[in-house]
Design a protein around this motif. Structure first.
Motif, PDB file in Angstrom:
ATOM      1  N   LEU A 126       0.822  -1.201   0.000  1.00 31.37           N
ATOM      2  CA  LEU A 126       0.000   0.000   0.000  1.00 31.37           C
ATOM      3  C   LEU A 126       0.863   1.260   0.000  1.00 31.37           C
ATOM      4  CD1 LEU A 126      -2.776  -1.032   2.558  1.00 31.37           C
ATOM      5  CD2 LEU A 126      -2.943  -0.975   0.070  1.00 31.37           C
ATOM      6  N   LEU A 127       1.944   1.246   0.778  1.00 30.72           N
ATOM      7  CA  LEU A 127       2.828   2.408   0.827  1.00 30.72           C
ATOM      8  C   LEU A 127       3.509   2.629  -0.519  1.00 30.72           C
ATOM      9  CD1 LEU A 127       4.512   1.954   4.330  1.00 30.72           C
ATOM     10  CD2 LEU A 127       2.462   3.259   3.738  1.00 30.72           C
ATOM     11  N   ALA A 128       4.006   1.546  -1.117  1.00 33.33           N
ATOM     12  CA  ALA A 128       4.673   1.667  -2.416  1.00 33.33           C
ATOM     13  C   ALA A 128       3.694   2.141  -3.486  1.00 33.33           C
ATOM     14  CB  ALA A 128       5.297   0.326  -2.803  1.00 33.33           C
ATOM     15  N   PHE A 129       2.476   1.615  -3.466  1.00 35.20           N
ATOM     16  CA  PHE A 129       1.465   2.023  -4.442  1.00 35.20           C
ATOM     17  C   PHE A 129       1.143   3.504  -4.289  1.00 35.20           C
ATOM     18  CE2 PHE A 129      -2.896   2.697  -5.824  1.00 35.20           C
ATOM     19  CZ  PHE A 129      -2.929   2.059  -7.048  1.00 35.20           C
ATOM     20  N   ALA A 130       1.037   3.970  -3.052  1.00 34.51           N
ATOM     21  CA  ALA A 130       0.708   5.382  -2.817  1.00 34.51           C
ATOM     22  C   ALA A 130       1.836   6.302  -3.256  1.00 34.51           C
ATOM     23  CB  ALA A 130       0.401   5.595  -1.335  1.00 34.51           C
ATOM     24  N   ALA A 131       3.081   5.861  -3.055  1.00 35.38           N
ATOM     25  CA  ALA A 131       4.234   6.713  -3.340  1.00 35.38           C
ATOM     26  C   ALA A 131       4.653   6.672  -4.804  1.00 35.38           C
ATOM     27  CB  ALA A 131       5.413   6.299  -2.457  1.00 35.38           C
ATOM     28  N   LEU A 132       4.208   5.677  -5.541  1.00 36.47           N
ATOM     29  CA  LEU A 132       4.652   5.504  -6.924  1.00 36.47           C
ATOM     30  C   LEU A 132       4.290   6.689  -7.800  1.00 36.47           C
ATOM     31  CD1 LEU A 132       5.771   3.545  -9.156  1.00 36.47           C
ATOM     32  CD2 LEU A 132       3.399   2.797  -9.467  1.00 36.47           C
ATOM     33  N   TRP A 133       3.070   7.201  -7.662  1.00 34.62           N
ATOM     34  CA  TRP A 133       2.550   8.179  -8.612  1.00 34.62           C
ATOM     35  C   TRP A 133       3.238   9.535  -8.529  1.00 34.62           C
ATOM     36  CZ3 TRP A 133       0.710   4.805 -11.515  1.00 34.62           C
ATOM     37  CH2 TRP A 133       0.016   3.707 -11.004  1.00 34.62           C
ATOM     38  N   PRO A 134       3.431  10.130  -7.352  1.00 39.43           N
ATOM     39  CA  PRO A 134       4.141  11.423  -7.356  1.00 39.43           C
ATOM     40  C   PRO A 134       5.563  11.320  -7.877  1.00 39.43           C
ATOM     41  CG  PRO A 134       3.817  10.619  -5.112  1.00 39.43           C
ATOM     42  CD  PRO A 134       2.985   9.767  -6.003  1.00 39.43           C
ATOM     43  N   ILE A 135       6.231  10.198  -7.606  1.00 42.72           N
ATOM     44  CA  ILE A 135       7.596  10.024  -8.116  1.00 42.72           C
ATOM     45  C   ILE A 135       7.578   9.879  -9.633  1.00 42.72           C
ATOM     46  CG2 ILE A 135       9.609   8.494  -8.091  1.00 42.72           C
ATOM     47  CD1 ILE A 135       8.970   7.890  -5.168  1.00 42.72           C
ATOM     48  N   MET A 136       6.661   9.085 -10.146  1.00 43.97           N
ATOM     49  CA  MET A 136       6.580   8.887 -11.594  1.00 43.97           C
ATOM     50  C   MET A 136       6.243  10.190 -12.309  1.00 43.97           C
ATOM     51  SD  MET A 136       3.970   6.490 -13.808  1.00 43.97           S
ATOM     52  CE  MET A 136       2.729   7.786 -13.801  1.00 43.97           C
ATOM     53  N   LEU A 137       5.259  10.925 -11.805  1.00 43.39           N
ATOM     54  CA  LEU A 137       4.841  12.158 -12.462  1.00 43.39           C
ATOM     55  C   LEU A 137       5.923  13.231 -12.378  1.00 43.39           C
ATOM     56  CD1 LEU A 137       1.113  12.330 -11.308  1.00 43.39           C
ATOM     57  CD2 LEU A 137       1.990  11.682 -13.550  1.00 43.39           C
TER      58      LEU A 137
END
Length: 257
Positions: A126-137
């Motif tokens: 859940l933590l990795a899923f939540a953090a993935l998007w701001p880093i990717m964008l």
């Protein structure tokens, strides 16, 4: 000095005064509200910081944050570069990514428990899923802002894709990646506590539930203050890393000129 220390300190003093005023207003109708006062929380916080049991919860939570953030960086940076450098991949994946980004990470909790079982794995997911998007964008935005002439120069010098990414793109988007990491830390820290309220036996979220079940309300308020303080320290560390990188880059630029 006044603006750097005095005004932030004044802000905290005003917040504590409002906290105390709110407790005093409620206490007449709800006597138990006194257990949530700033003084009771401060006393409980001092006791908690001397308890190895609490430090165990802190260590467990920080370890989960570190692993989840590392996984998000490992996935988000390559995805961001790919989205920004491949028009076909961007057109095919961007709608899906935007769809997934808008799904609350906590809504995946039942599925995560079904797939990974109870314990650390679903929380880290859940933590990795939540953090993935701001880093990717943030990574994709950084690549989009690179000078196209540099990329053209790399191609004219017959640089391989790997060389272009490692020696040109990554150094050029470090600031954006660090910004994405800072945003990701804030999101992770918000998701962490509710994620740790299911299927685990340690962590700050678990400790919040434990204080509630024991009716230890001063400890509950102290735990909330502690969570806020730790989150502040994590954000400060991210901001410091960003400032340090800018300083090093500016120093290198001055030396080169």
């Amino acid at each position: 000095m006044l603006h750097r220390i005095g005004l932030p300190l004044l802000g905290f003093i005003v917040a504590i005064a409002l906290w105390q005023a709110g407790v005093a207003a409620l206490q007449a109708a709800i006597p138990i509200a006194g257990a949530f006062s700033p003084w009771a929380a401060a006393q409980a916080l001092v006791a908690l910081l001397q308890d190895p049991y609490v430090w165990h919860h802190i260590t467990v939570s920080l370890a989960r944050v570190g692993i989840g953030l590392s996984l998000a960086i490992a996935g988000g940076v390559p995805l961001g570069i790919l989205v920004a450098t491949s028009a076909a991949f961007s057109r095919g994946s961007s709608p899906l990514f935007q769809f997934l980004r808008m799904v609350s990470p906590l809504s995946w909790m039942p599925l995560a428990v079904m797939v990974f079982g109870v314990g650390d794995a679903p929380v880290i997911f859940l933590l990795a899923f939540a953090a993935l998007w701001p880093i990717m964008l943030s990574t994709a935005a950084g690549v989009a802002q690179l000078d196209a002439n540099w990329l053209l120069l790399a191609r004219s010098l017959s640089a391989t894709r790997r060389e272009t990414v490692l020696r040109l793109i990554l150094p050029g988007i470090t600031a954006h990646i660090l910004t994405g990491i800072r945003l990701a830390i804030g999101i992770i820290w918000i998701v962490l506590v509710p994620a740790e309220m299911l299927g685990v036996s340690a962590g700050l979220g678990y400790f919040i539930l434990d204080t509630r079940d024991r009716l230890a309300y001063p400890e509950l308020m102290a735990a909330i203050v502690l969570i806020g303080f730790l989150g502040f320290l994590l954000d400060y560390a991210a901001r410091s890393a960003y400032r340090h990188w800018l300083h090093e880059r500016n120093a290198a630029g001055s030396a080169g000129s």
